[in-house]
Design a protein around this motif. Structure first.
Motif, PDB file in Angstrom:
ATOM      1  N   LEU A 202       7.502 -11.104   9.237  1.00 30.67           N
ATOM      2  CA  LEU A 202       7.335 -11.842   7.973  1.00 30.67           C
ATOM      3  C   LEU A 202       6.457 -11.102   6.975  1.00 30.67           C
ATOM      4  N   PHE A 203       5.618 -10.191   7.457  1.00 28.47           N
ATOM      5  CA  PHE A 203       4.701  -9.497   6.546  1.00 28.47           C
ATOM      6  C   PHE A 203       5.421  -8.305   5.913  1.00 28.47           C
ATOM      7  N   THR A 204       5.293  -8.184   4.586  1.00 30.90           N
ATOM      8  CA  THR A 204       6.064  -7.159   3.874  1.00 30.90           C
ATOM      9  C   THR A 204       5.145  -6.316   2.981  1.00 30.90           C
ATOM     10  N   PRO A 205       5.626  -5.139   2.569  1.00 27.56           N
ATOM     11  CA  PRO A 205       4.835  -4.328   1.618  1.00 27.56           C
ATOM     12  C   PRO A 205       4.559  -5.108   0.322  1.00 27.56           C
ATOM     13  N   GLU A 206       5.482  -6.010  -0.042  1.00 24.35           N
ATOM     14  CA  GLU A 206       5.276  -6.814  -1.266  1.00 24.35           C
ATOM     15  C   GLU A 206       4.071  -7.737  -1.094  1.00 24.35           C
ATOM     16  N   ASP A 207       3.871  -8.252   0.111  1.00 25.29           N
ATOM     17  CA  ASP A 207       2.692  -9.105   0.364  1.00 25.29           C
ATOM     18  C   ASP A 207       1.413  -8.294   0.191  1.00 25.29           C
ATOM     19  N   VAL A 208       1.432  -7.057   0.680  1.00 22.13           N
ATOM     20  CA  VAL A 208       0.248  -6.195   0.540  1.00 22.13           C
ATOM     21  C   VAL A 208      -0.008  -5.946  -0.953  1.00 22.13           C
ATOM     22  N   ALA A 209       1.061  -5.628  -1.681  1.00 27.40           N
ATOM     23  CA  ALA A 209       0.907  -5.359  -3.129  1.00 27.40           C
ATOM     24  C   ALA A 209       0.363  -6.597  -3.846  1.00 27.40           C
ATOM     25  N   PHE A 210       0.858  -7.763  -3.459  1.00 24.95           N
ATOM     26  CA  PHE A 210       0.405  -9.011  -4.077  1.00 24.95           C
ATOM     27  C   PHE A 210      -1.116  -9.154  -3.928  1.00 24.95           C
ATOM     28  N   TYR A 211      -1.607  -8.985  -2.707  1.00 28.57           N
ATOM     29  CA  TYR A 211      -3.054  -9.177  -2.484  1.00 28.57           C
ATOM     30  C   TYR A 211      -3.885  -8.062  -3.111  1.00 28.57           C
ATOM     31  N   ARG A 212      -3.363  -6.830  -3.104  1.00 27.92           N
ATOM     32  CA  ARG A 212      -4.122  -5.728  -3.725  1.00 27.92           C
ATOM     33  C   ARG A 212      -4.212  -5.926  -5.241  1.00 27.92           C
ATOM     34  N   ASN A 213      -3.145  -6.496  -5.839  1.00 31.56           N
ATOM     35  CA  ASN A 213      -3.184  -6.763  -7.284  1.00 31.56           C
ATOM     36  C   ASN A 213      -4.133  -7.902  -7.607  1.00 31.56           C
ATOM     37  N   LYS A 214      -4.164  -8.869  -6.720  1.00 32.82           N
ATOM     38  CA  LYS A 214      -4.965 -10.075  -6.972  1.00 32.82           C
ATOM     39  C   LYS A 214      -6.463  -9.787  -6.801  1.00 32.82           C
ATOM     40  N   PHE A 215      -6.807  -9.042  -5.751  1.00 28.19           N
ATOM     41  CA  PHE A 215      -8.216  -8.739  -5.477  1.00 28.19           C
ATOM     42  C   PHE A 215      -8.346  -7.226  -5.254  1.00 28.19           C
ATOM     43  N   GLU A 216      -8.965  -6.584  -6.183  1.00 27.73           N
ATOM     44  CA  GLU A 216      -9.022  -5.112  -6.182  1.00 27.73           C
ATOM     45  C   GLU A 216      -9.581  -4.523  -4.880  1.00 27.73           C
ATOM     46  N   ASP A 217     -10.639  -5.178  -4.343  1.00 26.84           N
ATOM     47  CA  ASP A 217     -11.339  -4.560  -3.202  1.00 26.84           C
ATOM     48  C   ASP A 217     -10.972  -5.213  -1.861  1.00 26.84           C
ATOM     49  N   ILE A 218      -9.848  -5.910  -1.808  1.00 25.78           N
ATOM     50  CA  ILE A 218      -9.504  -6.635  -0.569  1.00 25.78           C
ATOM     51  C   ILE A 218      -9.155  -5.664   0.564  1.00 25.78           C
ATOM     52  N   LYS A 219      -9.492  -6.054   1.792  1.00 21.28           N
ATOM     53  CA  LYS A 219      -9.083  -5.274   2.968  1.00 21.28           C
ATOM     54  C   LYS A 219      -7.806  -5.889   3.540  1.00 21.28           C
ATOM     55  N   ILE A 220      -6.901  -5.020   3.940  1.00 18.32           N
ATOM     56  CA  ILE A 220      -5.648  -5.478   4.550  1.00 18.32           C
ATOM     57  C   ILE A 220      -5.695  -5.099   6.034  1.00 18.32           C
ATOM     58  N   VAL A 221      -5.512  -6.102   6.878  1.00 22.82           N
ATOM     59  CA  VAL A 221      -5.645  -5.921   8.328  1.00 22.82           C
ATOM     60  C   VAL A 221      -4.375  -6.437   8.997  1.00 22.82           C
ATOM     61  N   VAL A 222      -3.756  -5.639   9.853  1.00 25.83           N
ATOM     62  CA  VAL A 222      -2.485  -6.085  10.457  1.00 25.83           C
ATOM     63  C   VAL A 222      -2.414  -5.755  11.945  1.00 25.83           C
ATOM     64  N   HIS A 223      -1.519  -6.471  12.616  1.00 24.22           N
ATOM     65  CA  HIS A 223      -1.210  -6.232  14.034  1.00 24.22           C
ATOM     66  C   HIS A 223      -0.133  -5.129  14.089  1.00 24.22           C
ATOM     67  N   PRO A 224      -0.152  -4.287  15.139  1.00 28.87           N
ATOM     68  CA  PRO A 224       0.840  -3.196  15.172  1.00 28.87           C
ATOM     69  C   PRO A 224       2.276  -3.634  15.457  1.00 28.87           C
ATOM     70  N   VAL A 231       2.243  -1.378   8.085  1.00 29.85           N
ATOM     71  CA  VAL A 231       1.122  -0.714   8.781  1.00 29.85           C
ATOM     72  C   VAL A 231       0.594   0.461   7.954  1.00 29.85           C
ATOM     73  N   ASP A 232       1.518   1.201   7.333  1.00 29.98           N
ATOM     74  CA  ASP A 232       1.131   2.358   6.497  1.00 29.98           C
ATOM     75  C   ASP A 232       0.170   1.970   5.378  1.00 29.98           C
ATOM     76  N   LEU A 233       0.284   0.734   4.898  1.00 32.55           N
ATOM     77  CA  LEU A 233      -0.513   0.309   3.737  1.00 32.55           C
ATOM     78  C   LEU A 233      -1.821  -0.378   4.125  1.00 32.55           C
ATOM     79  N   ALA A 234      -2.037  -0.566   5.442  1.00 28.77           N
ATOM     80  CA  ALA A 234      -3.185  -1.368   5.880  1.00 28.77           C
ATOM     81  C   ALA A 234      -4.470  -0.544   5.958  1.00 28.77           C
ATOM     82  N   ASP A 235      -5.616  -1.253   5.842  1.00 26.64           N
ATOM     83  CA  ASP A 235      -6.915  -0.599   6.042  1.00 26.64           C
ATOM     84  C   ASP A 235      -7.272  -0.558   7.520  1.00 26.64           C
TER      85      ASP A 235
END
Ligand code: 13P
Ligand code: SF4
Length: 336
Positions: A202-224, A231-235
């Motif tokens: 269910l998690f997509t690159p668009e979701d990552v982009a959404f949160y990065r746009n919304k909060f500049e300094d947000i950390k993205i954490v994902v399960h492998p 995964v490529d876009l996660a911190d």
């Protein structure tokens, strides 16, 4: 609710049982559990516990893992819920996959199988018979390093995402069996079975982009188990327990969006100055349907049936499957 909780506690005490729950279980179940953890911790700790009765709240392969490691224990499951990824492969599909690889010109001794712990005991047994072993998301890179040192083609099953993520992190070529061409499979170092987790998809690159746009300094954490494009876009990428540690070590004001099961994310951190700083990395609710089947009533019912000497949902395994699956799990535990 309080009454039901007390009845469960009394029965656990009377029957000398250990209540074990995976992090993805409902809050009501986690709150009552003696032991809560990721799949690796739970199978290890429950099998080493002094208690003879293990009441396992999770999905079937997890209860099986305890029975495999400690066959003398009685393992009962309030729900015999099945992980949908684990159901994507059984021993027949495993044999067919090996036969397909043989038809491509690879011999059995050129293939080193690793099965993710999210697989049933019969598959783990097949993997052990070919010299392979199990991994979990917590120890996957260590097991992968061991597998590389065998100088064979790694056959990773059933989770294609975890297999691809491991290969990518190590600059190895990966392919998808039954999806990619014979040549691509033969040219790759890691051949992945085409299984996946429907929740982590269910998690997509668009979701990552959404949160990065919304909060500049947000950390993205994902399960492998998430797709490599996410995964490529996660911190940070880690197992459930690694995610918990990483997020809880961050200052509470640090915003973080987490790509794993909803129940775990929802319990991760309190608000900071009444403001939410922990988000689910998805616009839909990523709940694992089978993990969410177990209720406190189920826990009570399974204990009551056990007390009545009419156990329900007890885990039993064929002795040969048990023996070989234990070899696959022991090989992993020795390395992790
Ligand atoms: P962990 O091994 O991280 O507990 O994950 C199990 C699982 O099913 C993740 O979807
Ligand atoms: Fe299986 Fe996915 Fe549920 Fe984990 S979240 S138990 S991999 S279906």
């Amino acid at each position: 609710m309080q009454e039901l909780q007390n009845k469960i506690k009394d029965l656990l005490q009377k029957l000398d049982g250990l209540l074990v729950a995976h992090y993805y279980q409902k809050d009501e179940v986690v709150a009552l559990a003696d032991l809560c953890g990721d799949s690796l911790e739970l199978s290890r700790k429950a099998s080493m516990s002094e208690k003879n009765l293990i009441v396992f709240c999770g999905v079937a392969f997890m209860g099986q893992s305890v029975k495999v490691l400690a066959p003398h224990k009685r393992v009962i499951m309030p729900r015999l819920a099945c992980c949908s990824m684990a159901r994507m492969i059984d021993s027949e599909y495993f044999d067919e996959s090996i036969a397909l690889l043989e038809s491509y010109g690879l011999s059995r001794d050129q293939i080193f199988p690793i099965t993710y712990i999210n697989s049933n005991a019969d598959v783990k047994a097949k993997v052990a018979q070919m010299g392979g072993l199990v991994c979990t998301s917590a120890n996957a890179s260590k097991i992968f390093d061991f597998a590389k040192a065998q100088n064979k083609k790694i056959f990773f099953l059933p989770d294609r995402c975890l297999g691809e993520n491991l290969a990518k992190a190590d600059n190895k070529k990966s392919s998808l069996l039954r999806v990619d061409s014979k040549q691509k499979v033969l040219d790759s170092d890691v051949i992945c079975y085409d299984g996946f987790c429907s929740v982590h998809q269910l998690f997509t690159p668009e979701d990552v982009a959404f949160y990065r746009n919304k909060f500049e300094d947000i950390k993205i954490v994902v399960h492998p188990e998430c797709d490599p494009s996410v995964v490529d876009l996660a911190d940070f990428v880690g197992s459930t327990s690694q995610i918990i540690k990483y997020v809880q070590d961050l200052p509470l004001e640090q915003k973080v969006a987490v790509g794993t099961e909803f129940n775990l994310v929802n319990r991760l951190r309190p608000k900071f100055e009444s403001k939410q700083t922990t988000f689910v990395l998805s616009s839909s609710k990523p709940q694992c349907p089978t993990m969410n089947e177990t209720t406190l009533q189920d826990v009570y019912d399974v204990l009551l049936a056990y007390e009545d000497n009419k156990p329900i949902n007890e885990v039993f395994l064929d002795s040969e499957v048990q023996k070989w699956a234990k070899i696959a799990l022991d090989r992993m535990l020795e390395l992790s």
